[in-house]
Design an enzyme around this catalytic site. Sequence first.
Site, PDB file in Angstrom:
ATOM      1  N   ASP A  91       0.687  -1.244  -0.061  1.00  0.00           N
ATOM      2  CA  ASP A  91      -0.242   0.195  -0.148  1.00  0.00           C
ATOM      3  C   ASP A  91       1.135   1.156   0.046  1.00  0.00           C
ATOM      4  O   ASP A  91       2.171   0.998   0.135  1.00  0.00           O
ATOM      5  CB  ASP A  91      -0.993   0.055   1.265  1.00  0.00           C
ATOM      6  CG  ASP A  91      -0.195   0.067   2.394  1.00  0.00           C
ATOM      7  OD1 ASP A  91       1.124   0.285   2.706  1.00  0.00           O
ATOM      8  OD2 ASP A  91      -1.064  -0.282   3.619  1.00  0.00           O
ATOM      9  N   ASP A 326      -7.622  -7.694   0.085  1.00  0.00           N
ATOM     10  CA  ASP A 326      -6.720  -8.242   1.085  1.00  0.00           C
ATOM     11  C   ASP A 326      -7.434  -7.662   2.676  1.00  0.00           C
ATOM     12  O   ASP A 326      -8.529  -6.870   2.677  1.00  0.00           O
ATOM     13  CB  ASP A 326      -5.494  -7.351   1.255  1.00  0.00           C
ATOM     14  CG  ASP A 326      -5.626  -5.840   1.734  1.00  0.00           C
ATOM     15  OD1 ASP A 326      -6.270  -5.051   0.955  1.00  0.00           O
ATOM     16  OD2 ASP A 326      -5.428  -5.567   2.872  1.00  0.00           O
ATOM     17  N   CYS A 364     -11.991 -29.553   6.206  1.00  0.00           N
ATOM     18  CA  CYS A 364     -10.624 -28.955   5.752  1.00  0.00           C
ATOM     19  C   CYS A 364      -9.506 -29.943   6.027  1.00  0.00           C
ATOM     20  O   CYS A 364      -9.604 -30.545   6.824  1.00  0.00           O
ATOM     21  CB  CYS A 364     -10.526 -27.796   6.975  1.00  0.00           C
ATOM     22  SG  CYS A 364      -8.948 -26.941   6.786  1.00  0.00           S
ATOM     23  N   CYS A 366      -6.387 -28.906   5.719  1.00  0.00           N
ATOM     24  CA  CYS A 366      -5.049 -28.222   6.281  1.00  0.00           C
ATOM     25  C   CYS A 366      -4.336 -29.022   7.289  1.00  0.00           C
ATOM     26  O   CYS A 366      -5.004 -29.937   7.974  1.00  0.00           O
ATOM     27  CB  CYS A 366      -5.243 -26.778   6.834  1.00  0.00           C
ATOM     28  SG  CYS A 366      -5.947 -26.627   8.423  1.00  0.00           S
ATOM     29  N   CYS A 369      -5.892 -29.077  10.929  1.00  0.00           N
ATOM     30  CA  CYS A 369      -7.223 -29.981  10.908  1.00  0.00           C
ATOM     31  C   CYS A 369      -6.854 -31.485  10.687  1.00  0.00           C
ATOM     32  O   CYS A 369      -7.649 -32.447  11.079  1.00  0.00           O
ATOM     33  CB  CYS A 369      -8.149 -29.500   9.863  1.00  0.00           C
ATOM     34  SG  CYS A 369      -8.941 -28.059  10.334  1.00  0.00           S
ATOM     35  N   HIS A 395      -4.600 -22.353   9.837  1.00  0.00           N
ATOM     36  CA  HIS A 395      -5.895 -22.808   9.310  1.00  0.00           C
ATOM     37  C   HIS A 395      -6.785 -21.755   8.603  1.00  0.00           C
ATOM     38  O   HIS A 395      -7.548 -21.808   7.623  1.00  0.00           O
ATOM     39  CB  HIS A 395      -6.876 -23.218  10.589  1.00  0.00           C
ATOM     40  CG  HIS A 395      -8.167 -23.543   9.996  1.00  0.00           C
ATOM     41  ND1 HIS A 395      -8.777 -24.505   9.492  1.00  0.00           N
ATOM     42  CD2 HIS A 395      -9.281 -22.648  10.492  1.00  0.00           C
ATOM     43  CE1 HIS A 395      -9.870 -24.725   9.512  1.00  0.00           C
ATOM     44  NE2 HIS A 395     -10.206 -23.412   9.868  1.00  0.00           N
TER      45      HIS A 395
END
Lengths: 429, 429
Positions: A91, A326, A364, A366, A369, A395
Amino acid sequence: MSAAFHIEKTSGLARAGRLITPHGEVATPVFMPVGTLASVKGIPQDTLEELGAQIILGNTYHLYLRPGVETIRRLGGLHRFMSWPRAILTDSGGFQVFSLNELRKVTEEGVTFRSHLDGSSHFFSPESAMEAQIGLGADIIMTFDECTEFPANRDRARASMELTLRWAERSKQYFEEHKQEVAWAGKARVGTDAFVRPLGQRAGCGLSDDHTLGAGKEAGGREERAAELRSAGRTNASVPTQSLFGIVQGGMDRELRRESAERTVEIGFPGYAIGGLSVGEPRELTREIVESTLEHLPKDKPRYLMGVGTPEEIVEYSSLGVDMMDCVLPTRAARHGLLFTSEGKISIKQARYTQDQGPLDPNCSCRVCRRYSRAYLRHLYASNEMLAQVLNTIHNLTFYLDLMARVRHSIQLGEESRFLSGVWSQPKP
Amino acid sequence: MSAAFHIEKTSGLARAGRLITPHGEVATPVFMPVGTLASVKGIPQDTLEELGAQIILGNTYHLYLRPGVETIRRLGGLHRFMSWPRAILTDSGGFQVFSLNELRKVTEEGVTFRSHLDGSSHFFSPESAMEAQIGLGADIIMTFDECTEFPANRDRARASMELTLRWAERSKQYFEEHKQEVAWAGKARVGTDAFVRPLGQRAGCGLSDDHTLGAGKEAGGREERAAELRSAGRTNASVPTQSLFGIVQGGMDRELRRESAERTVEIGFPGYAIGGLSVGEPRELTREIVESTLEHLPKDKPRYLMGVGTPEEIVEYSSLGVDMMDCVLPTRAARHGLLFTSEGKISIKQARYTQDQGPLDPNCSCRVCRRYSRAYLRHLYASNEMLAQVLNTIHNLTFYLDLMARVRHSIQLGEESRFLSGVWSQPKP
């Protein structure tokens, strides 16, 4: 040569595309994790890669204060500094400075502000914000804007919008004159991760050695470097450079937003952001302003909605034709024990999870998990263990990035944009 | 059946061996990272596995307070709770309670102490400390001892030693009567990681489903479980159980240490620890006491030196015949920016590293040294970024674990024990 953007498929207003940056391609719509200080808090870069983060965001204001732009520039720019080979967006510092409230003073020339760290006084102008962002060397950088406060009356919103437009012109002018000064000018390769590699793998690749040498010329400074680049004939249009995106302001006034969009497009940028939202206004109003502003932005350029949002919002705005977003929400919420799951939000600190042997989110895959129980995550959080923040962030980022992947898939399949709302299932009652 | 120990090679006084636990083999001499609250601070378990951690240490006192022994027991024990399939050792809480100073009161029966968290009053006895450690379910557990303060006169050291011996007998008696109650009794497999697996991989393996069922019987409680196990004929000697190690005390008096060692050996344990050191005494004295105590411990049993030490110390004590060590130093120092390298200690916060593009340790191949520069690590630390603690810890643990691997290799090669001192090169002047 700035980033190219190709739309591959549309579905209703939604678009699936590819943004081609000097540090790799980005499939859109994309969610960009926030790495304020050149780090997505608690997450090693290899883990970010595994999670599928394609582009991350750095905050110019924070990096300007620590470690300082010149330090990063001398070390070869943000990518090399943080060892992140993929795309980065910074930014302009405008929003951050805006957030300082009592610590800032705006004039035509720029903004005087006090550091939140030590109270020291600093000045950002469109020119110095561009200088800083060229020094940081992200792939996509932003014009210096004034983020209009909420609420603001029409006169105030117009005056602020006009200032942002004048600053946009100054930003562009400075950028065009100095864009060849980026540390990796002529060295980054479009669509490859090759130029930033782990330290241990330096040998055997001329590109990287060259880059290492270039970054090592600490004594020379910016002017010498620019001259060097010009003499080397590297200023031709095919050399990859950063891309400067414009920012639409105009408060909560649809007419001002239209005017801001049209006049920003007139100045001409390779991409456009919608700024000044999520500043306290009701969500209905955010959506209305986004929707109406998008109508006035060119269809063939990437559209970036800044600072948004919840899982529901990123899906919704994708369906309206936003390409980039974002937000600190997934990472910040994770650090506060708020976790996004396919069954709704979970506050892992709750005692009900003390004996819960199930995974955080049964849908999930990931690494959190797959391996840990809610009981263990609850214990880590309740005990203030650092691992709680690390695992929770992994996660939540997986949740966001997987959600956006499903959104892209839906668009690619040509499903109706309203179908997208089914991507994020309803929270638990 | 408690853990078996095989010495494969000796070199001088040093020994290279294998400790066979219900959750895998441990090559010795071994350094055990400290995971106080069922987490090595900031490091996911898969990363610990990658680093080659063979066994980690949990602190009974802390786990007793949070999340509580009963919670962990119901969830199947520490291994399953934290999803760590390899070996675990827990201390007895004796040293931790000793550290509370003003908050404790010692009687023949046990220790009354106040929680450092909320000031609530608690009581540990040899029996309750065994009960807690059986509930936690580590592979190796420790007798409840009194850690003699330093300095202490001979009368005080003898009285304390005698108390520890009486507590050792009570610890052993309780353990022998209750050791079949561990959550994984009859379920863990010697030398395999199979029984604790990621949540997502539960299906298709009877062992794990069985284990899940067993752990799920929350209502039954300990007594019912013990009866169940007895009726199932699982109390025979071939069923893997925890191993209870004895602890030698005796202050800084060589004669008392000899007596403590001999009488502890007389009680009989599958392994012996040297406790009550690194409590403020000069390092010369520590070494003298360790050396003389080791002479009185059986050669065929593992010897565990508690709470030691620096890289120099773990190498030195390995050369004297110590098989196991643990210390918070690598992890705690990492969180304070103190990093161990092949070229000596580094305080990464120093300004001299601001522009240092080199890796933390050019001779280290850990994922931190392969990817990040000193400049980046310095920035993360100076900016209080969580990633600093994560990366620093990964590096320091790699340093310790690699150092011990080299020590084992030296012993296997039959090199003179004095050679070991060269494994850790001299710190920078």
